[in-house]
Design a protein around this motif. Sequence first.
Motif, PDB file in Angstrom:
ATOM      1  N   GLU A  80       0.828  -1.212   0.000  1.00 35.99           N
ATOM      2  CA  GLU A  80       0.000   0.000   0.000  1.00 35.99           C
ATOM      3  C   GLU A  80       0.858   1.256   0.000  1.00 35.99           C
ATOM      4  OE1 GLU A  80      -1.907   3.481   1.329  1.00 35.99           O
ATOM      5  OE2 GLU A  80      -0.447   2.406   2.578  1.00 35.99           O
ATOM      6  N   ARG A  81       1.930   1.237   0.788  1.00 35.66           N
ATOM      7  CA  ARG A  81       2.758   2.446   0.935  1.00 35.66           C
ATOM      8  C   ARG A  81       3.623   2.707  -0.296  1.00 35.66           C
ATOM      9  NH1 ARG A  81       4.621   6.440   0.650  1.00 35.66           N
ATOM     10  NH2 ARG A  81       5.754   7.762   2.131  1.00 35.66           N
ATOM     11  N   VAL A  82       4.223   1.683  -0.838  1.00 37.41           N
ATOM     12  CA  VAL A  82       5.212   1.864  -1.901  1.00 37.41           C
ATOM     13  C   VAL A  82       4.578   1.898  -3.291  1.00 37.41           C
ATOM     14  CG1 VAL A  82       7.269   0.878  -2.980  1.00 37.41           C
ATOM     15  CG2 VAL A  82       7.008   0.803  -0.492  1.00 37.41           C
ATOM     16  N   VAL A  83       3.545   1.082  -3.500  1.00 37.41           N
ATOM     17  CA  VAL A  83       2.992   0.926  -4.853  1.00 37.41           C
ATOM     18  C   VAL A  83       1.671   1.667  -5.027  1.00 37.41           C
ATOM     19  CG1 VAL A  83       2.228  -0.731  -6.600  1.00 37.41           C
ATOM     20  CG2 VAL A  83       4.125  -1.306  -5.068  1.00 37.41           C
ATOM     21  N   LEU A  84       0.720   1.436  -4.120  1.00 34.06           N
ATOM     22  CA  LEU A  84      -0.625   1.967  -4.335  1.00 34.06           C
ATOM     23  C   LEU A  84      -0.783   3.422  -3.923  1.00 34.06           C
ATOM     24  CD1 LEU A  84      -2.719   0.192  -5.654  1.00 34.06           C
ATOM     25  CD2 LEU A  84      -1.042  -1.186  -4.441  1.00 34.06           C
ATOM     26  N   ARG A  85      -0.127   3.842  -2.859  1.00 36.73           N
ATOM     27  CA  ARG A  85      -0.309   5.213  -2.393  1.00 36.73           C
ATOM     28  C   ARG A  85       0.139   6.241  -3.429  1.00 36.73           C
ATOM     29  NH1 ARG A  85       1.498   6.838   3.631  1.00 36.73           N
ATOM     30  NH2 ARG A  85       0.222   4.967   3.988  1.00 36.73           N
ATOM     31  N   PRO A  86       1.275   6.044  -4.115  1.00 36.51           N
ATOM     32  CA  PRO A  86       1.648   7.022  -5.154  1.00 36.51           C
ATOM     33  C   PRO A  86       0.668   7.075  -6.330  1.00 36.51           C
ATOM     34  CG  PRO A  86       3.556   5.735  -4.474  1.00 36.51           C
ATOM     35  CD  PRO A  86       2.361   5.070  -3.878  1.00 36.51           C
ATOM     36  N   LEU A  87      -0.187   6.049  -6.456  1.00 37.29           N
ATOM     37  CA  LEU A  87      -1.118   5.986  -7.580  1.00 37.29           C
ATOM     38  C   LEU A  87      -2.532   6.431  -7.210  1.00 37.29           C
ATOM     39  CD1 LEU A  87      -0.037   2.581  -9.177  1.00 37.29           C
ATOM     40  CD2 LEU A  87       0.574   4.890  -9.918  1.00 37.29           C
ATOM     41  N   VAL A  88      -2.687   7.023  -6.022  1.00 35.46           N
ATOM     42  CA  VAL A  88      -4.005   7.500  -5.594  1.00 35.46           C
ATOM     43  C   VAL A  88      -4.523   8.533  -6.598  1.00 35.46           C
ATOM     44  CG1 VAL A  88      -5.221   8.816  -3.832  1.00 35.46           C
ATOM     45  CG2 VAL A  88      -3.637   7.021  -3.167  1.00 35.46           C
ATOM     46  N   ASN A  89      -5.821   8.447  -6.908  1.00 36.93           N
ATOM     47  CA  ASN A  89      -6.510   9.345  -7.849  1.00 36.93           C
ATOM     48  C   ASN A  89      -6.159   9.063  -9.308  1.00 36.93           C
ATOM     49  OD1 ASN A  89      -7.809  10.741  -5.734  1.00 36.93           O
ATOM     50  ND2 ASN A  89      -6.040  12.108  -5.491  1.00 36.93           N
ATOM     51  N   GLN A  90      -5.431   7.975  -9.549  1.00 32.53           N
ATOM     52  CA  GLN A  90      -5.185   7.555 -10.922  1.00 32.53           C
ATOM     53  C   GLN A  90      -6.384   6.734 -11.419  1.00 32.53           C
ATOM     54  OE1 GLN A  90      -2.521   8.537 -12.811  1.00 32.53           O
ATOM     55  NE2 GLN A  90      -2.102   9.827 -11.021  1.00 32.53           N
ATOM     56  N   PRO A  91      -6.538   6.577 -12.737  1.00 33.76           N
ATOM     57  CA  PRO A  91      -7.653   5.772 -13.261  1.00 33.76           C
ATOM     58  C   PRO A  91      -7.632   4.347 -12.699  1.00 33.76           C
ATOM     59  CG  PRO A  91      -6.610   7.018 -15.026  1.00 33.76           C
ATOM     60  CD  PRO A  91      -5.745   7.197 -13.813  1.00 33.76           C
ATOM     61  N   GLU A  92      -8.802   3.750 -12.584  1.00 30.55           N
ATOM     62  CA  GLU A  92      -8.913   2.405 -12.016  1.00 30.55           C
ATOM     63  C   GLU A  92      -8.105   1.382 -12.809  1.00 30.55           C
ATOM     64  OE1 GLU A  92     -12.956   1.267 -11.574  1.00 30.55           O
ATOM     65  OE2 GLU A  92     -13.430   2.827 -10.092  1.00 30.55           O
ATOM     66  N   ILE A  93      -8.045   1.551 -14.121  1.00 28.35           N
ATOM     67  CA  ILE A  93      -7.286   0.600 -14.934  1.00 28.35           C
ATOM     68  C   ILE A  93      -5.803   0.668 -14.596  1.00 28.35           C
ATOM     69  CG2 ILE A  93      -7.018   2.233 -16.827  1.00 28.35           C
ATOM     70  CD1 ILE A  93      -7.412  -1.593 -17.064  1.00 28.35           C
ATOM     71  N   THR A  94      -5.317   1.847 -14.212  1.00 29.77           N
ATOM     72  CA  THR A  94      -3.912   1.984 -13.823  1.00 29.77           C
ATOM     73  C   THR A  94      -3.637   1.204 -12.546  1.00 29.77           C
ATOM     74  OG1 THR A  94      -3.793   4.183 -14.832  1.00 29.77           O
ATOM     75  CG2 THR A  94      -2.100   3.622 -13.208  1.00 29.77           C
ATOM     76  N   LEU A  95      -4.542   1.325 -11.579  1.00 31.44           N
ATOM     77  CA  LEU A  95      -4.385   0.593 -10.320  1.00 31.44           C
ATOM     78  C   LEU A  95      -4.471  -0.912 -10.554  1.00 31.44           C
ATOM     79  CD1 LEU A  95      -6.644   2.894  -8.103  1.00 31.44           C
ATOM     80  CD2 LEU A  95      -4.156   2.770  -8.070  1.00 31.44           C
ATOM     81  N   PHE A  96      -5.393  -1.317 -11.419  1.00 33.21           N
ATOM     82  CA  PHE A  96      -5.540  -2.742 -11.718  1.00 33.21           C
ATOM     83  C   PHE A  96      -4.280  -3.299 -12.370  1.00 33.21           C
ATOM     84  CE2 PHE A  96      -7.015  -6.068 -14.756  1.00 33.21           C
ATOM     85  CZ  PHE A  96      -7.349  -7.024 -13.811  1.00 33.21           C
ATOM     86  N   MET A  97      -3.732  -2.557 -13.332  1.00 33.13           N
ATOM     87  CA  MET A  97      -2.508  -3.004 -13.994  1.00 33.13           C
ATOM     88  C   MET A  97      -1.343  -3.058 -13.008  1.00 33.13           C
ATOM     89  SD  MET A  97      -3.357  -3.774 -17.017  1.00 33.13           S
ATOM     90  CE  MET A  97      -1.724  -4.024 -17.707  1.00 33.13           C
ATOM     91  N   ALA A  98      -1.337  -2.143 -12.028  1.00 33.43           N
ATOM     92  CA  ALA A  98      -0.286  -2.170 -11.009  1.00 33.43           C
ATOM     93  C   ALA A  98      -0.361  -3.446 -10.189  1.00 33.43           C
ATOM     94  CB  ALA A  98      -0.404  -0.943 -10.102  1.00 33.43           C
ATOM     95  N   THR A  99      -1.576  -3.897  -9.856  1.00 35.95           N
ATOM     96  CA  THR A  99      -1.703  -5.130  -9.074  1.00 35.95           C
ATOM     97  C   THR A  99      -1.339  -6.358  -9.912  1.00 35.95           C
ATOM     98  OG1 THR A  99      -4.066  -5.445  -9.580  1.00 35.95           O
ATOM     99  CG2 THR A  99      -3.512  -4.098  -7.658  1.00 35.95           C
ATOM    100  N   ILE A 100      -1.540  -6.290 -11.224  1.00 35.15           N
ATOM    101  CA  ILE A 100      -1.087  -7.390 -12.087  1.00 35.15           C
ATOM    102  C   ILE A 100       0.434  -7.476 -12.050  1.00 35.15           C
ATOM    103  CG2 ILE A 100      -0.927  -8.223 -14.464  1.00 35.15           C
ATOM    104  CD1 ILE A 100      -3.702  -7.177 -14.964  1.00 35.15           C
ATOM    105  N   GLY A 101       1.095  -6.317 -12.141  1.00 37.85           N
ATOM    106  CA  GLY A 101       2.545  -6.312 -12.022  1.00 37.85           C
ATOM    107  C   GLY A 101       3.010  -6.818 -10.671  1.00 37.85           C
ATOM    108  N   LEU A 102       2.280  -6.434  -9.622  1.00 40.31           N
ATOM    109  CA  LEU A 102       2.591  -6.921  -8.279  1.00 40.31           C
ATOM    110  C   LEU A 102       2.499  -8.433  -8.194  1.00 40.31           C
ATOM    111  CD1 LEU A 102       0.867  -4.460  -5.767  1.00 40.31           C
ATOM    112  CD2 LEU A 102       3.257  -5.191  -5.744  1.00 40.31           C
ATOM    113  N   THR A 103       1.531  -9.003  -8.911  1.00 40.22           N
ATOM    114  CA  THR A 103       1.353 -10.457  -8.893  1.00 40.22           C
ATOM    115  C   THR A 103       2.638 -11.158  -9.299  1.00 40.22           C
ATOM    116  OG1 THR A 103      -1.005 -10.259  -9.422  1.00 40.22           O
ATOM    117  CG2 THR A 103       0.054 -12.363  -9.902  1.00 40.22           C
ATOM    118  N   PHE A 104       3.204 -10.753 -10.417  1.00 39.56           N
ATOM    119  CA  PHE A 104       4.420 -11.407 -10.907  1.00 39.56           C
ATOM    120  C   PHE A 104       5.620 -11.101 -10.007  1.00 39.56           C
ATOM    121  CE2 PHE A 104       1.714 -11.069 -14.683  1.00 39.56           C
ATOM    122  CZ  PHE A 104       1.723 -12.384 -15.097  1.00 39.56           C
TER     123      PHE A 104
END
Length: 298
Positions: A80-104
């Motif tokens: 949450e602190r390193v990946v998601l917090r800097p992406l707050v207020n970004q489009p939902e697709i951006t956040l979703f793609m970030a979690t896909i990258g996190l998966t790998f």
Amino acid sequence: MNFFFEVLIGGLLSGVMYALVAIGFVLIYKASGVFNFAQGAMVFFAALTCVGIMDKFGLSLWLAIPLTMVTMIVLGMAIERVVLRPLVNQPEITLFMATIGLTFFIEGLAQLMWGSQVHKLDLPIEDVPMQFLMDRFDINISQFDLMAAGICALLVICLALLFSKTKVGRALRAVADDHQAALAVGIPLQRIWAVVWGVAGLVAMVAGLLWGARNGVQFALTFIALKALPVLILGGFTSVPGAIVGGLIIGASEKLAEVYLGPMVGGGIEGWFPYVLALLFLLVRPEGLFGEKIIRRI
């Protein structure tokens, strides 16, 4: 008739374990609006970390579990602190793609730390039929499945108490209802999101230990998240009770379909039937059984 109830109960108990994975999705989506595709990778990371601690450091299961718990809470809060917090207020697709990258990334990190070989995880719960049920009702129900369902129920009760009886829980509900209103009354959104990700890490640990004990600790655990998708579609992406009910429906329906419809189509129906059911359900009630209905104006 005994065989029918045996299949039904076995499916319901499996559904409880599906619901446990789905709850991790719901917690994060409800609080922050992020669909955390990495939840399955977190389940795998937790199981592999537990067996890795035992193998590499020679610790017992009872010492490895609390260490894994701390690791998963820290991992969730760090994401949450390193990946998601800097992406707050970004489009939902951006956040979703970030979690896909996190998966790998999480999958690779887990195997880098602990190796990629298959491990056996022995919990102090035997996967043997309950003798009482065999003698009394002639029904073959696994002791492991019953205990796993009990553990899941206990975790859900603890989460319910956290959300309803504590100051943090009330703040979580306020954030889930309206981010802007919660911010206006002084609720620290970033702190609440960190707590939610930490709790999701804890839920992933419990799911990882139970699924790892049942199927072995292996890369295939990451695909458990895919089985949680029909559960979320049926129950709703914002409802913990919906995740539980959806898990029970999916678990029972896939087992019954495999036993009674599988022979008609050559078997293997258990793997894809839940997705067909979810697709049909989307056509009727896309928000899920417990989801909030969205009215769009044209």
